[in-house]
Scaffold this motif. Structure first.
Motif: not given
Lengths: 309, 253
Positions: A24, A26-29, A51-52, A61, A64, A103-105, B79, B81, B186-187, B189, B194
């Motif tokens: 968790v 790890y994926f939350q960075d 969020v995220g 990075r 978050r 377009l992207s985040s 993209p 990802r 991650r983007e 998440f 979980p």
């Protein structure tokens, strides 16, 4: 082993708990072992931040976004985010929203302030400096589109008119074009028929130029002498002209004075008094002479010399 | 007339019977000494012994999801990802729990129903009762408890192996880099994902084990009845996994 089953189960449960927590984070960075720092910032416009989304410093990075909340009382957006605790972000660092959500985040970008300033602590608020370049562009877009539209419209109209004109056999445009075509053909024919003569003319011109060059080479000395003399004469003439100009100027000034009645000449020219006096004097003299003729004795009485005769 | 009303009320009677069985089981929860040894045996059977098959299924789920998502996302404007953003939450939210649930429904549900059904048919349960042992506490509580405790462990294994399989296939299959996959995952998440998966796995574990124990405990009609109970247990477990999946998604998401 007496507790074989218990041991297996225990290992499995403990390992899965560790994998879960590490996964968790790890994926939350988030850094898995070191702590994080929670900070706040406010934006006028969050530009689709959710969020995220990542928090970046120099494109790397470092954390978050944890919360994006619109605050109706201040009409801005409060953003809560967490970053690596070891970063030592100096006070006075600013934030901005970067990226296009279409377009992207989108991400929060931190511009670090001078590193000598003390680091921020948990719960601090960073100020934002938002330059809404894209927003301005978007605001301008309808006007641009409108102008492009009208431009295209008029272009279409013009082209349509031209097309109609060209389609009519009696139209000026068509006739002009036909005439231009005819002219071009005629010129072409002329050039073709007169090719021989044109060539000979050009040849003569060439010969002339050559002989001229020869002439100027052979008589170079006398030519240069003549030119020198001419030059001197011209210089003299120029000097004379300058003098003449000065004279004219002076004369002009004098005449101006005369005209205005200044000076003797001016008075003579402009003042009629003298003339009047002269006139009356002449008249009186005339009368005197007439009187003298008729009665000479009145005047010659005292002249002894006349008595002699 | 009587048989008609019996047919009509049969589902309700079954529900009542199931609820009563579970109430009795919960009532026996305090008698830990009674089922302690059996509990760990069942935990090893439900959990540890299932890890290889669950890991295999999860790895293939993750790999196939990745490949198919990559196949579907052909637009140059998306993209790469995003593949990670789709595959990882799919595994965490849905596949990790449901694939594991189906495997356990076949593997554990059938086993429990067959075990208990055979004990019922050969009157071993009656013998236990005659000896004064609480048969529900001795047989059912450890099995259900093992499912509830070990299913989340299997879920974690499934997610870990599934995402690893997805990343592996993405990286070595040339679809996208492992880093891109992780960045995409991650983007989008959410930490709740979980947790939701864990809640699901607990519910699924309870549903599979309790339904199959119920089917086995109330088996009747000899060897044929055992066979029917086994089939019913596997099929019903799968059905109730799907029902519970939908209900949880509606309630919690």
């Amino acid at each position: 082993m007496k507790y074989g089953n218990e041991l297996k189960v225990g290992i499995a449960v403990v390992l899965s708990i560790i994998v879960f927590i590490v996964g968790v984070r790890y994926f939350q960075d988030l850094p898995i072992f070191s702590g994080t720092l929670e900070l706040y910032t406010t934006f006028e416009n969050a530009d689709g931040l959710i969020v995220g989304n990542p928090v970046q410093i120099n494109g790397v990075r470092v954390g978050r976004v944890n919360e994006v909340r619109l605050r109706p009382e201040t009409r801005n957006v409060l953003v809560r985010f967490q970053v690596d605790r070891d970063l030592q972000i100096p006070e006075g660092s600013t934030t901005r929203v970067s990226g296009l959500s279409a377009l992207s985040s989108v991400s929060v970008v931190i511009n670090l302030a001078d590193a000598r300033r003390s680091a921020v602590s948990a719960g601090d608020t960073l100020t934002s400096d938002q330059t809404d370049v894209l927003g301005n562009l978007v605001d301008q877009a309808p006007r641009l589109v409108h102008r492009a539209d009208s431009l295209f419209g008029s272009a279409t109209t013009t082209l349509n008119t031209a097309e109609q004109l060209l389609a009519r056999p009696e139209s000026d445009l068509r006739q002009t074009l036909v005439a231009i075509g005819t002219t071009a053909r005629t010129v072409d024919q002329l050039l073709r028929t007169e090719q021989q003569r044109l060539a000979s003319t050009l040849e003569s011109v060439d010969t002339l130029a050559t002989s001229l060059a020869d002439f100027s080479t052979t008589n170079q000395d006398s030519l240069s002498l003549a030119v020198q003399r001419l030059n001197r004469s011209l210089t003299q003439l120029e000097r004379n002209l300058t003098a003449l100009e000065q004279t004219t100027t002076t004369l002009d000034a004098i005449l101006q004075k005369v005209n205005q009645g200044e000076g003797t000449l001016g008075l003579l020219v402009n003042d009629p008094g003298l003339y009047h006096r002269l006139d009356s004097t002449t008249t009186q003299l005339n009368r005197l002479l007439v009187d003298f003729q008729q009665n000479p004795k009145r005047y010659l009485k005292d002249l002894k010399l006349v008595e002699v005769f | 007339m009587a048989s008609l009303s019996l047919t009509l009320t049969k589902p309700l009677r079954n529900v009542g019977l199931y609820v009563l069985l579970m109430v009795k089981a919960f009532a026996s929860l305090g008698e830990f000494r009674l089922y302690r040894k059996n509990l760990f045996k069942q935990m090893v059977r439900v959990g540890i012994d299932s890890i290889p098959i669950v890991a295999l299924a999860a790895a293939f789920s993750g790999a196939v999801t990745t490949v198919q998502t990559a196949y579907q996302l052909v637009s140059p404007f998306i993209p790469k990802r995003i593949i990670g953003s789709i595959v990882a939450p799919s595994l965490i939210l849905e596949l990790g729990a449901v694939v594991t649930g189906f495997i356990l429904a076949g593997r554990i549900g059938a086993r429990f129903a067959a075990e208990l059904g055979t004990m019922r048919v050969t009157e071993q349960i009656d013998a236990l009762e005659a000896m004064g042992l609480n048969s529900i506490g001795y047989l059912i509580v450890p099995r259900v408890l093992a499912g509830v405790v070990m299913f989340p462990v299997l879920y974690v294994v499934a997610c870990f192996v599934g995402i690893t399989g997805g990343i592996g296939v993405a990286h070595f299959g040339g679809y996208l880099e492992a880093g891109e996959f992780v960045a995409g995952a991650r983007e989008f998440f959410q930490p709740f994902d979980p947790v939701f998966g864990l809640i699901k796995s607990v519910v699924f574990g309870f549903a599979i084990t309790s339904i199959s124990c119920y089917k086995g405990y109330y088996t009747g009609g000899g060897a044929e009845g055992v066979g029917r109970a086994t089939t019913d247990a596997a099929v019903l477990s799968c059905v109730y996994i799907l029902v519970a999946d939908l209900l949880l998604a509606i309630v919690l998401l």
